[in-house]
Design an enzyme around this catalytic site. Structure first.
Site, PDB file in Angstrom:
ATOM      1  CE  LYS A  39      38.163 -42.764  13.175  1.00 47.63           C
ATOM      2  NZ  LYS A  39      37.727 -42.896  14.578  1.00 47.63           N
ATOM      3  CG  ASN A  62      37.725 -43.324  21.541  1.00 48.39           C
ATOM      4  OD1 ASN A  62      37.883 -42.407  20.725  1.00 48.39           O
ATOM      5  ND2 ASN A  62      36.573 -43.945  21.697  1.00 48.39           N
ATOM      6  CB  CYS A 121      31.701 -38.110  17.241  1.00 46.68           C
ATOM      7  SG  CYS A 121      33.420 -38.252  17.784  1.00 46.68           S
ATOM      8  CB  ILE A 154      24.901 -46.450  22.810  1.00 47.25           C
ATOM      9  CG1 ILE A 154      25.840 -47.421  23.525  1.00 47.25           C
ATOM     10  CG2 ILE A 154      23.498 -46.528  23.331  1.00 47.25           C
ATOM     11  CD1 ILE A 154      25.970 -47.188  25.025  1.00 47.25           C
ATOM     12  CG  ASN A 155      29.282 -42.878  19.109  1.00 47.98           C
ATOM     13  OD1 ASN A 155      30.355 -43.193  19.623  1.00 47.98           O
ATOM     14  ND2 ASN A 155      29.211 -42.306  17.923  1.00 47.98           N
ATOM     15  N   GLY A 173      29.554 -52.737  24.128  1.00 44.94           N
ATOM     16  CA  GLY A 173      30.065 -53.734  25.072  1.00 44.94           C
ATOM     17  C   GLY A 173      29.861 -55.178  24.689  1.00 44.94           C
TER      18      GLY A 173
END
Ligand code: FAD
Ligand code: FMN
Ligand code: FES
Lengths: 308, 255
Positions: A46, A70, A131, A192-193, A245
């Site tokens: 995390k 999210n 982020c 990717i993020n 994905g």
């Protein structure tokens, strides 16, 4: 024929190309009931920041067609708690444990990276300059070439092991950002993020996330991720870790063909907590069928017909 | 507690009323220990709009026949698809998840509305085994939506409220006359709509009776990995899927 699944990112060797994506696999401990963690190529824990962060208010999640949004907002207990309480519980894993380093300022990224540098069993960090769910910093560093290069260089100065930089897809030219990060001294890029998205409940006329916008992940983003990996592969020399994905071995192979050396599995861990091992087995199977001796030979092996 | 990912087989799918149905699932291997208040994450295949698993409480457990029962309300696409599932279909579950209720040995009052009744039945059975005496209040809109009376009656007293007065006392569960003798109970348990649980929490606090509620936050993983399901507690954001879904009201910020 036994396929050699080993891949490497500069000096760092992985027993297979399958890693877990930050924020979707906890610290690995959460998945011990379901799989043998030691069979993975690596786990990326995390997002870890300088101080404890409470994250965003609930609701933080909305399901979308073939994906989810999210807005967790980097909830974590901070780097010191990671080092003192969490690291001792996971350092025995026989896999590459990589820390996703996040922050709101260059100083914070540098401070966290310096502390992680001292941990023997952490051979790499993934610098999260992507982020979308925090007000300050985060993605801001990943959307401008100069800022990206600057933060990477500052971390490079203090961090002596493998430095992976995680890119955001929320840019007009991913190749330029990747080049800036390469110039800053990154050993590899991961992409990717999540993609910035939004969900609305028409009945209540309200946004479904407390932050209104959030990060899209899951199969819905896969074509975009694949395209970006391919573009970056043609723009930089450093290795690429591809993600976005992936839910099957076929998806993972596609990312390697587009140019990835390794891949990460994120949201799919929620659908099937054993997906990582199934992907490893499926990739091995693919190699057997296609007579691939070394899986690393698949990187960038996309066949494109040219009209001569 | 160990968690599992396993295929079960649907052996019964019974309509309870226009909104609810009951699934009975079986598997070959013996079931692990399961605590009242724990839940499963069901994967719903072949429902194109249902991407994530769906959290559903464990309504009843039969350890002899290796069966679980789930009481489900048709709420959207995923649960609608589940309501049409036929016998013999495999269903993939991640379970048992969450912490579960604390079992009292004294006088327990169980208060449920709608699909809030789901975890309370297995709770009532466990409480009974534990030597507790059980009173259950079931609240619904009207008589035609009322169900579950017989099963709860076999375990203790059952009281009913309906919003239209077509059965039992008229009004919301918290308006039932039993609340005038609330201090005779040792433990309150509740699951259902948030306003109901908050109203019960208020009564429990006034009379200083221990009270646990079961929350139904939106979940993505159900196993503590995504941090999407948090609720505000006195020690900050905590995951409902691992630290809950059952919380003592004294630990919750908004109760
Ligand atoms: C720990 C836990 C235990 C639960 N136990 C039961 C149970 O025993 N029986 C039962 O019928 N339901 C239970 N629920 C609620 C159930 O998970 C939702 O009704 C279900 O996920 C809706 O899925 P859907 O695809 O039908 O609806 P969707 O099409 O996804 O959404 C329809 C509506 O349901 C709401 N919804 C979606 N997910 C949830 C959720 N996780 N919690 C509450 N509302 C939601 C949405 O906001 C939307 O308004 C439980 C939830 C949790 C978190
Ligand atoms: C719930 C959730 C939390 C995440 N947290 C982080 C994080 O802390 N740091 C990070 O770099 N990426 C984070 N991500 C992004 C994922 O690591 C990944 O880049 C993204 O989800 C795309 O991959 P996927 O489609 O396989 O999930 C998170 C994603 C999700 C769904
Ligand atoms: S649902 Fe993922 S942490 Fe609770």
């Amino acid at each position: 024929m036994i396929t050699d699944l080993n891949v490497s990112i500069q000096q760092l060797s992985f027993k297979n190309p399958v890693l877990t994506a930050s924020g979707t696999f906890g610290y690995g401990i959460e998945f011990e009931y379901f799989i043998d963690i030691n069979r993975l190529g690596g786990i990326i824990v995390k997002g870890t920041t300088g101080q404890h962060r409470e994250g965003n208010r609930y609701p933080r999640m909305a399901e979308t067609p073939s994906g989810m949004l999210n807005a967790v907002g980097l909830q974590n207990k901070g780097v010191d708690v990671f080092i003192n309480d969490i690291y001792p519980k996971i350092q025995h894993y026989d896999t590459n444990i990589i820390v996703n380093v996040s922050g709101s300022s260059i100083e914070e990224y540098v401070a966290v990276a310096e502390k992680i540098d001292t941990l023997n069993q952490i051979p790499a960090i993934e610098l999260n300059i992507s982020c979308p769910n925090v007000k300050q910093g985060g993605m801001a560093f990943g959307t401008q070439c100069a800022a990206a290069e600057k933060v990477v260089r500052a971390v490079r100065d203090v961090y002596h092991k493998t430095l992976i930089v995680k890119l955001t897809p929320n840019v007009t030219n991913i190749a330029e950002i990747a080049q800036a990060v390469e110039n800053g001294g990154a050993d590899a890029v991961s992409l990717i993020n999540t993609m910035l998205g939004m969900s609305i409940d028409a009945e209540t006329r309200r946004p479904r996330l407390s932050t209104i916008t959030g990060g899209l992940s899951g199969p819905a983003v896969k074509p975009v991720a694949l395209r970006m990996v391919w573009q970056v592969y043609h723009a930089v020399k450093i290795p690429i870790i591809g993600l976005g994905g992936i839910t099957s071995a076929t998806d993972a192979i596609e990312f390697m063909l587009a140019g990835a050396t390794a891949i990460e599995i994120g949201t799919a861990n929620f659908l099937d907590p054993q997906i990582t091992l199934k992907v490893i087995e499926g990739m091995e199977n693919y190699c057997q069928r296609h007579h691939v001796e070394h899986i690393k030979d698949l990187t960038g092996a996309l066949l494109i017909e040219t009209n001569h | 507690m160990k968690k599992y990912v396993q295929d079960f087989t649907v052996i019964a799918n019974e309509k309870v009323n226009s909104d609810y149905f009951m699934l009975t699932l079986q598997q070959e291997a013996p079931l692990p220990e399961i605590r009242a208040g724990q839940f499963v994450e069901v994967r719903i295949d072949q429902a194109p709009d249902t991407f994530l698993r769906r959290p559903i409480s464990i309504h009843d457990v039969d350890f002899v026949q290796h069966q679980l029962r789930l009481l489900v309300k048709i709420n959207g696409t995923g649960t609608k698809h589940l309501s049409r599932i036929s016998n013999g279909t495999p269903l993939n579950l991640v379970y048992p998840l969450g912490n579960g209720f604390t079992l009292t040995t004294g006088r327990a009052l169980l208060i449920g509305g709608g699909c809030g009744l789901a975890p309370l039945y297995y709770l009532a059975k466990q409480l009974k085994q534990n030597g507790a005496s059980i009173t259950t209040i079931i609240g619904t809109r009207c008589q035609s939506m009322l169900f579950g009376l017989d099963q709860f009656q076999s375990l203790g007293d059952v009281l009913v409220t309906t919003e239209d007065g077509s059965c039992g006392e008229q009004g919301f569960v918290t308006q039932h006359s039993i609340f005038q003798q609330i201090e005779t109970f040792n433990f309150l348990y509740s699951c259902g709509p948030e306003p109901m649980m908050k109203a019960i929490a208020k009564v429990a606090r006034q009379h200083q009776i221990p009270c646990e509620v079961s929350l139904e936050n939106m979940m993505a993983c159900g196993i503590g990995a995504c941090l999407c399901c948090v609720t505000e507690t006195n020690s900050g954001h905590q995951c409902v899927c691992t630290q809950g879904p059952v919380f003592n009201i004294n630990d919750l910020k908004n109760y």
